[in-house]
Design a protein around this motif. Structure first.
Motif, mmCIF file in Angstrom:
data_model
loop_
_atom_site.group_PDB
_atom_site.id
_atom_site.type_symbol
_atom_site.label_atom_id
_atom_site.label_comp_id
_atom_site.label_asym_id
_atom_site.label_seq_id
_atom_site.Cartn_x
_atom_site.Cartn_y
_atom_site.Cartn_z
ATOM 1 N N ALA A 187 0.846 -1.196 0.000
ATOM 2 C CA ALA A 187 0.000 0.000 0.000
ATOM 3 C C ALA A 187 0.878 1.241 0.000
ATOM 4 C CB ALA A 187 -0.915 -0.006 1.221
ATOM 5 N N SER A 188 0.275 2.377 -0.352
ATOM 6 C CA SER A 188 1.033 3.632 -0.412
ATOM 7 C C SER A 188 1.372 4.176 0.967
ATOM 8 C CB SER A 188 0.258 4.679 -1.203
ATOM 9 O OG SER A 188 -0.996 4.920 -0.582
ATOM 10 N N SER A 189 0.611 3.778 1.996
ATOM 11 C CA SER A 189 0.895 4.180 3.372
ATOM 12 C C SER A 189 0.268 3.147 4.298
ATOM 13 C CB SER A 189 0.329 5.574 3.671
ATOM 14 O OG SER A 189 -1.071 5.535 3.706
ATOM 15 N N PRO A 190 0.686 3.116 5.571
ATOM 16 C CA PRO A 190 0.109 2.134 6.497
ATOM 17 C C PRO A 190 -1.408 2.287 6.677
ATOM 18 C CG PRO A 190 2.113 3.066 7.424
ATOM 19 C CD PRO A 190 1.803 3.851 6.178
ATOM 20 N N GLU A 191 -1.927 3.516 6.520
ATOM 21 C CA GLU A 191 -3.356 3.745 6.689
ATOM 22 C C GLU A 191 -4.153 3.367 5.448
ATOM 23 O OE1 GLU A 191 -1.208 6.663 6.902
ATOM 24 O OE2 GLU A 191 -0.712 6.034 8.926
ATOM 25 N N ALA A 192 -3.524 3.396 4.283
ATOM 26 C CA ALA A 192 -4.223 3.139 3.015
ATOM 27 C C ALA A 192 -4.409 1.643 2.798
ATOM 28 C CB ALA A 192 -3.426 3.734 1.858
ATOM 29 N N GLY A 193 -5.400 1.318 1.997
ATOM 30 C CA GLY A 193 -5.628 -0.079 1.633
ATOM 31 C C GLY A 193 -4.607 -0.550 0.613
ATOM 32 N N ASN A 194 -4.465 -1.862 0.490
ATOM 33 C CA ASN A 194 -3.530 -2.430 -0.477
ATOM 34 C C ASN A 194 -3.937 -2.047 -1.905
ATOM 35 O OD1 ASN A 194 -2.298 -3.592 1.695
ATOM 36 N ND2 ASN A 194 -2.894 -5.680 1.206
ATOM 37 N N TYR A 195 -2.931 -1.894 -2.759
ATOM 38 C CA TYR A 195 -3.201 -1.584 -4.166
ATOM 39 C C TYR A 195 -4.063 -2.674 -4.794
ATOM 40 C CZ TYR A 195 0.277 2.173 -4.187
ATOM 41 O OH TYR A 195 0.976 3.332 -3.943
ATOM 42 N N VAL A 196 -3.676 -3.931 -4.578
ATOM 43 C CA VAL A 196 -4.413 -5.059 -5.145
ATOM 44 C C VAL A 196 -4.485 -6.180 -4.109
ATOM 45 C CG1 VAL A 196 -3.811 -4.605 -7.564
ATOM 46 C CG2 VAL A 196 -2.323 -6.050 -6.188
ATOM 47 N N SER A 197 -5.420 -7.095 -4.333
ATOM 48 C CA SER A 197 -5.531 -8.298 -3.510
ATOM 49 C C SER A 197 -5.821 -9.453 -4.462
ATOM 50 C CB SER A 197 -6.636 -8.132 -2.470
ATOM 51 O OG SER A 197 -7.866 -7.881 -3.106
ATOM 52 N N VAL A 198 -5.840 -10.671 -3.925
ATOM 53 C CA VAL A 198 -6.149 -11.828 -4.755
ATOM 54 C C VAL A 198 -7.551 -11.642 -5.321
ATOM 55 C CG1 VAL A 198 -6.513 -14.323 -4.747
ATOM 56 C CG2 VAL A 198 -4.617 -13.341 -3.450
ATOM 57 N N GLY A 199 -7.676 -11.813 -6.633
ATOM 58 C CA GLY A 199 -8.956 -11.621 -7.306
ATOM 59 C C GLY A 199 -9.105 -10.260 -7.961
ATOM 60 N N SER A 200 -8.204 -9.325 -7.677
ATOM 61 C CA SER A 200 -8.269 -7.991 -8.279
ATOM 62 C C SER A 200 -7.995 -8.072 -9.771
ATOM 63 C CB SER A 200 -7.239 -7.061 -7.644
ATOM 64 O OG SER A 200 -7.509 -6.830 -6.296
ATOM 65 N N LYS A 201 -8.754 -7.302 -10.541
ATOM 66 C CA LYS A 201 -8.521 -7.179 -11.978
ATOM 67 C C LYS A 201 -7.499 -6.072 -12.199
ATOM 68 C CE LYS A 201 -11.816 -10.061 -13.254
ATOM 69 N NZ LYS A 201 -11.531 -11.344 -13.866
ATOM 70 N N VAL A 202 -6.512 -6.320 -13.056
ATOM 71 C CA VAL A 202 -5.475 -5.333 -13.339
ATOM 72 C C VAL A 202 -5.350 -5.123 -14.842
ATOM 73 C CG1 VAL A 202 -4.127 -5.792 -11.246
ATOM 74 C CG2 VAL A 202 -3.638 -7.084 -13.312
ATOM 75 N N THR A 203 -4.856 -3.937 -15.204
ATOM 76 C CA THR A 203 -4.525 -3.633 -16.592
ATOM 77 C C THR A 203 -3.029 -3.365 -16.667
ATOM 78 O OG1 THR A 203 -4.949 -1.280 -16.272
ATOM 79 C CG2 THR A 203 -6.806 -2.628 -17.030
ATOM 80 N N ASN A 204 -2.532 -3.072 -17.858
ATOM 81 C CA ASN A 204 -1.092 -2.863 -18.046
ATOM 82 C C ASN A 204 -0.524 -1.795 -17.129
ATOM 83 O OD1 ASN A 204 -1.415 -4.723 -20.027
ATOM 84 N ND2 ASN A 204 -1.075 -3.320 -21.728
ATOM 85 N N ASP A 205 -1.294 -0.722 -16.883
ATOM 86 C CA ASP A 205 -0.764 0.395 -16.104
ATOM 87 C C ASP A 205 -1.282 0.454 -14.663
ATOM 88 O OD1 ASP A 205 -3.317 1.000 -16.880
ATOM 89 O OD2 ASP A 205 -2.884 3.068 -17.446
ATOM 90 N N THR A 206 -1.876 -0.630 -14.178
ATOM 91 C CA THR A 206 -2.345 -0.675 -12.791
ATOM 92 C C THR A 206 -1.157 -0.797 -11.846
ATOM 93 O OG1 THR A 206 -4.382 -1.804 -13.453
ATOM 94 C CG2 THR A 206 -3.779 -1.931 -11.124
#
Length: 165
Positions: free
Chosen positions: A101-120
């Motif tokens: 994540a970007s900071s301890p308070e922020a949520g994770n960028y991705v998790s298992v099952g997250s859809k991603v694109t080339n620039d995610t």
């Protein structure tokens, strides 16, 4: 010359990494560190016109214990290996610290099952106080996260497995 606190931080980083030998030269000073079994040996030399001064400090280091984290993935069958052959690996482009994540308070960028694109952006790898955003570079779904938050990662180490679309 480096300050003693900086040398201590270097020793700690070397101890936590898989590096066995490290050499640093700056302004006529040279620091060389080698891991030997359970010890880290630090040699500091001043290279000037006068004869070199050598300081050797040996500090016992704790032996890292095996973490039971990988028990779940240890018994791999041929079917599991076949499933991972068509998955894309997102690897670390550098040695550094993995952050989900970007900071301890922020949520994770991705998790298992997250859809991603080339620039995610999938994570951050911090190296020398620089935070580098790592992009998926593939369109698909995150199947597995292979690194722990705050873990030291090596160049080329797989961080995520993605099922391409």
């Amino acid at each position: 010359m480096l300050k003693i606190q900086e040398i201590r931080e270097i020793i700690k980083l070397i101890d936590q990494s898989s590096i066995n030998e490290f050499t640093f030269e700056q302004d006529g000073s040279k620091i060389k560190m080698k891991k030997q079994s359970q010890e880290v040996e630090t040699v500091v030399r001043n290279v000037v016109a006068a004869p070199p001064v050598e300081v050797v400090s040996t500090q016992p280091q704790p032996v890292p214990t095996q973490q039971p984290v990988q028990e779940a993935s240890a018994p791999k069958t041929e079917e599991t290996k076949a499933d991972t052959s068509n998955l894309h690996k997102i690897t670390s482009p550098m040695v550094g610290t993995f952050y989900a994540a970007s900071s301890p308070e922020a949520g994770n960028y991705v998790s298992v099952g997250s859809k991603v694109t080339n620039d995610t952006v999938v994570c951050i790898v911090e190296a020398m106080k620089l935070f580098n955003e790592i992009e998926a570079e593939v369109k698909g779904e995150i199947v597995e996260i292979l690194a722990e938050n705050g873990q030291l990662v090596e160049y080329g180490q797989p961080l995520f497995l993605v099922k391409p679309e």
